[in-house]
Each structure stands twice: as C-alpha cells, then as structure tokens.
Write an enzyme that holds these catalytic residues in place. Structure first.
Site, PDB file in Angstrom:
ATOM      1  N   ASN A  42      57.126  91.053  10.917  1.00 43.16           N
ATOM      2  CA  ASN A  42      57.815  89.647  11.624  1.00 43.16           C
ATOM      3  C   ASN A  42      57.617  90.297  12.959  1.00 43.16           C
ATOM      4  O   ASN A  42      57.304  91.712  13.470  1.00 43.16           O
ATOM      5  CB  ASN A  42      59.278  90.512  11.156  1.00 43.16           C
ATOM      6  CG  ASN A  42      59.501  92.144  11.359  1.00 43.16           C
ATOM      7  OD1 ASN A  42      59.279  92.634  11.480  1.00 43.16           O
ATOM      8  ND2 ASN A  42      61.153  91.272  10.755  1.00 43.16           N
ATOM      9  N   GLU A  44      59.628  89.267  16.947  1.00 40.98           N
ATOM     10  CA  GLU A  44      60.576  89.034  17.462  1.00 40.98           C
ATOM     11  C   GLU A  44      60.304  88.117  18.515  1.00 40.98           C
ATOM     12  O   GLU A  44      60.238  88.683  19.524  1.00 40.98           O
ATOM     13  CB  GLU A  44      62.154  89.608  17.216  1.00 40.98           C
ATOM     14  CG  GLU A  44      62.735  90.401  15.736  1.00 40.98           C
ATOM     15  CD  GLU A  44      63.795  90.788  15.230  1.00 40.98           C
ATOM     16  OE1 GLU A  44      63.684  91.207  14.278  1.00 40.98           O
ATOM     17  OE2 GLU A  44      63.928  91.659  16.927  1.00 40.98           O
ATOM     18  N   GLU A  55      55.921  87.423   6.063  1.00 38.73           N
ATOM     19  CA  GLU A  55      55.702  86.471   5.015  1.00 38.73           C
ATOM     20  C   GLU A  55      55.453  85.608   5.733  1.00 38.73           C
ATOM     21  O   GLU A  55      53.306  84.769   4.860  1.00 38.73           O
ATOM     22  CB  GLU A  55      56.131  86.442   4.022  1.00 38.73           C
ATOM     23  CG  GLU A  55      57.513  85.662   3.958  1.00 38.73           C
ATOM     24  CD  GLU A  55      59.051  86.668   4.147  1.00 38.73           C
ATOM     25  OE1 GLU A  55      58.753  87.853   5.318  1.00 38.73           O
ATOM     26  OE2 GLU A  55      60.340  87.399   3.516  1.00 38.73           O
TER      27      GLU A  55
HETATM   28 ZN    ZN Z   1      61.613  84.425   6.686  1.00 37.67          ZN
END
Ligand code: ZN
Length: 128
Positions: A42, A44, A55
């Site tokens: 991830n 941000e 994912e």
């Molecule tokens: Zn998600």
C-alpha cells in the site's frame, strides 16, 4: 511456487509499504498463470483518494507487465484483514475466481477465501 513462497513475497512487499498516515503496512503478492509472482504494497497519498491498496498494486503491477491470468493472491497485514470493497471488485474483474489468503505479519494461520465469497453480488457491466 507454493503458498508459503507467496506469503514470503507478500511479507517482503509489506516492508516496502509507504504508510505515513495510517501506519498500517500491507503487502500482497499475486501468482499469475505464467507462474510469476508480482508484489504490491500500500502506498498512501496526502490526497487520500489517490492512495492504493497492496493487493490492487500487485494486480496492476502484473497487468502492466503483460499478465492476464491469475492463480492465487496473498495479503499480509497487521490483523489479517480481508480486502476492502474496491479491491474485491478489482479481484473479481481482473483475477476471476481465485483463492485469496489473508494472514498476519508472521505469515502463520492463513485464512482462505474465494473471490465469490468476498464479493457474492459483484458489479459486472458485461452481465448487466
Ligand atoms: Zn483495498
């Protein structure tokens, strides 16, 4: 390639997560039909809507590399969280029916879901 190897790749990707706001690192690894593994983490953004989940990053990484079939997905997070709604839609559209394993940072006690379990009533423009 077994699931333990896929978990290891997701754990490694989790270490590359950029999460200055949530401090909630997530790693993912998707296994393609060609047998290759693509990681994602991830990332941000201060404009929150431009943040991407691990994912989706893994799946888009694979697609950008020319992959079009998927075999399995592993997601590693602090609390073995299943994918968010947006990711469930992407998994449905891009990966089809695959096993999705979620696990904690240690990679133990994986929980397995199928795409249709996570998104039983998908939006599908082609079927509407
Ligand atoms: Zn998600």
């Amino acid at each position: 390639m077994d699931i333990a190897d896929l978990v290891q790749q997701a754990q490694s990707a989790r270490g590359r997560a950029r999460v200055p706001y949530s401090h909630y690192p997530v790693g993912a690894a998707v296994l393609t039909g060609s047998g290759k593994v693509y990681p994602g983490c991830n990332i941000e953004s201060s404009a929150f809507s431009t943040t991407i989940c691990a994912e989706r990053a893994a799946i888009f990484n694979a697609i950008a590399s020319g992959e079009h079939s998927f075999t399995a997905l592993v997601i590693v997070s602090n609390d073995s969280a299943p994918p968010c709604g947006a990711c469930r839609q992407v998994i449905y559209e891009q990966c089809g029916e695959i096993p999705i394993y979620v696990t904690g940072p240690d990679g133990q006690s994986q929980q397995e879901f199928s795409t249709s379990q996570l998104l039983p009533y998908p939006f599908d423009l082609g079927k509407s």
